[in-house]
Design an enzyme around this catalytic site. Sequence first.
Site, mmCIF file in Angstrom:
data_model
loop_
_atom_site.group_PDB
_atom_site.id
_atom_site.type_symbol
_atom_site.label_atom_id
_atom_site.label_comp_id
_atom_site.label_asym_id
_atom_site.label_seq_id
_atom_site.Cartn_x
_atom_site.Cartn_y
_atom_site.Cartn_z
ATOM 1 N N THR A 122 46.198 42.724 38.877
ATOM 2 C CA THR A 122 45.289 43.459 37.988
ATOM 3 C C THR A 122 46.019 44.686 37.470
ATOM 4 O OG1 THR A 122 43.430 42.697 39.271
ATOM 5 C CG2 THR A 122 43.047 44.599 37.853
ATOM 6 N N LEU A 154 39.820 35.532 42.422
ATOM 7 C CA LEU A 154 39.415 35.017 43.735
ATOM 8 C C LEU A 154 38.848 36.098 44.645
ATOM 9 C CD1 LEU A 154 41.791 35.815 45.962
ATOM 10 C CD2 LEU A 154 43.002 34.017 44.750
ATOM 11 N N GLU A 156 38.157 37.346 48.609
ATOM 12 C CA GLU A 156 38.628 37.151 49.967
ATOM 13 C C GLU A 156 37.536 36.437 50.750
ATOM 14 O OE1 GLU A 156 40.065 40.756 51.701
ATOM 15 O OE2 GLU A 156 41.200 41.236 49.895
ATOM 16 N N LEU A 251 23.319 41.042 44.041
ATOM 17 C CA LEU A 251 22.165 41.928 44.040
ATOM 18 C C LEU A 251 21.769 42.279 45.463
ATOM 19 C CD1 LEU A 251 19.817 40.546 41.211
ATOM 20 C CD2 LEU A 251 21.135 42.670 41.214
ATOM 21 N N CYS A 261 39.686 45.441 45.681
ATOM 22 C CA CYS A 261 39.574 45.311 44.220
ATOM 23 C C CYS A 261 38.558 46.231 43.567
ATOM 24 C CB CYS A 261 39.258 43.875 43.847
ATOM 25 S SG CYS A 261 40.619 42.773 44.185
#
Length: 444
Positions: A122, A154, A156, A251, A261
Site C-alpha cells: 500500500t 487480503l 489476516e 458494523l 493496515c
Amino acid sequence: MRKLCVIGSGYVGLVTGACFADLGNSVTLVDIDEGKIETLQQGKMPIYEPGLSEMAQRNTVAGRMHFTTSYLEGLDQAEFVFICVGTPSGVDGEADLQYVRSAAETIAEAMTHPLVIINKSTVPVGTGDWTAEIIQRKQPKPMDFAVVSCPEFLREGSAIADFMNPDRTVLGSTNPEAADRVAELYAPLDAPIVITDIRTAEMIKYASNAFLATRISFINEISIICERLGADVTEVARGMGFDYRIGPHFLQAGLGFGGSCFPKDVKALANMAQTHGMHPQLLNAVMEINAFQRRQIAMKAREMLDGTVNGKTIAVLGLAFKENTDDIRESPSLTVVRSLLNQGALVKAYDPVAMENASREVRGLTLCSDAYAAAQDAEALLVLTPWNEFKHLDMSRIRDSMKRQILIDGRNLYDPDELRQMGFAYRGVGRGYDGAGLMANGDQ
Ligand code: UDX
C-alpha cells in the site's frame, strides 16, 4: 509454468507467493532477512496464518516454491516480480517508502531481461510513477519494464481464502499490455478485474480501507449514543444491515480497528490530503473515535472497580488485534492492557496464539495457560479480542473462580441478560447501560 518472483516475505508476500504457486506457477520468494529465509527453507512459517504453512509446504515439496536472499536468483528467468515489502508509518503518519525504494533499486540493478514489476504494497498515490523513475535511473543499461499497481485486499486470518476468492482485482498501469498480462495471471480466480491508471489503482486501496475504517468508527459513535440512550448497538447494526444499500458487514462496535493496515492507511491518506493543503475532517474524526473506543474500556474498568484499578487483579482475554491471528500490531487490546498496567493493576492475560508476541511488547503482563487460569481470583474480566473459543466458555466456572464478578465485554460476545442473571455485573459496548452518565470528557 510461469516464473514469478516475490520480494518480501511478510503477510502479503507469503500469501501471494504460496497462492500463486498453488495455482501452478513457479514462485521464488526473496527477502533480505536471512533468518526469515532460513526459517522458510526449513519448512517453517515466520507468521501464523491459517492454512498458509500447509500450502507453502505442499508447493515447496512440489518444487513450485523457493526461498532466497538473492535478487539475482529470484529474478532469474522471472516474467513478473511482485513488490510486497512493508510501508510503515513515518513520523507524521506518511507512508515510509524506504523498503519500496530499496526493492526498486535492487530490482533495477539485478534485472537481466524485460520484467513486469507489480506493486502490492500500500503506497501513496504517485508511488507507481516514482518507482518507474527509480528503476529507469538505476538500471545499468536500459531494459524494457512496466510497473503495474495491484493493491492487496487480503485480511489476516482469512488471507488465503481472500486471495483465492477476491471481490475484485485492481490493476493500474500506463502500459495496457502489461496490465493484460497480469490480468491473465489472476484469471483463474474468476473475479472482476478493474483495469485503470496507476494513481487511481493506488487510491482505490486507500479509499477502500478508509471507508471500512469509517464504517467501524461510525458504528462505534452510534454505540456511545446507544449506551447513553438505552439502545443496543448490536441490534441496531442488525437492523441496519438488512438495507442492501448498507449491508451487514463491518458494523461491529467494539474496541475499534487495529492491525497493520487500517490505522496506518487512514493516517497516510489524511497525511496525503494535508500535504496537499486539504483538511480531512472525516478521516480525522474516524481516528479520534477509534482512539476513544480503546480508552473507554479502561474507563469502564476503573468505574466498575470503584474508581481505581490500582492494586487490583484484572483478567484480560485476547491480546491479538483481532481473532485468528498472532499479530499484535496496533492491537486495541494492548492499548487497554498498557493503560491498566500504568494505573497499577495486575493484569493476567490469555490469548490462544498471540501471547509470545505480546510478552515481547508489554512488560509486567502475567501470562496464563487458558481463560480459566486468567479469570482465577480476578476482580474483573475484560474480553478484548473476539476469538471463537471465548464465546463458548463455561461462564459459571469463570464466575465461581473470580473474586468479583465484573465482566467487560469489549467485543459484545455475550448475551447481557444471560450474564446478568448468572450474577455478573456486565458491561458491553453500546448496549443500553442503565446507569448511563459515563465518559463525558475522555480518559484521565
Ligand atoms: C484489513 C482489510 O480488511 C484488508 O482489505 C486490507 O487490505 C488490510 O486491512 P485486516 O487488518 O487483516 O484487513 O483486518 P480486518 O478483518 O479488516 O479488521 C480490521 C480491524 O477492524 C480489526 O481490528 C477488527 O477487529 C476491526 N473491526 C472489523 C471492527 O472493530 N468491527 C468490524 O465490524 C470489523
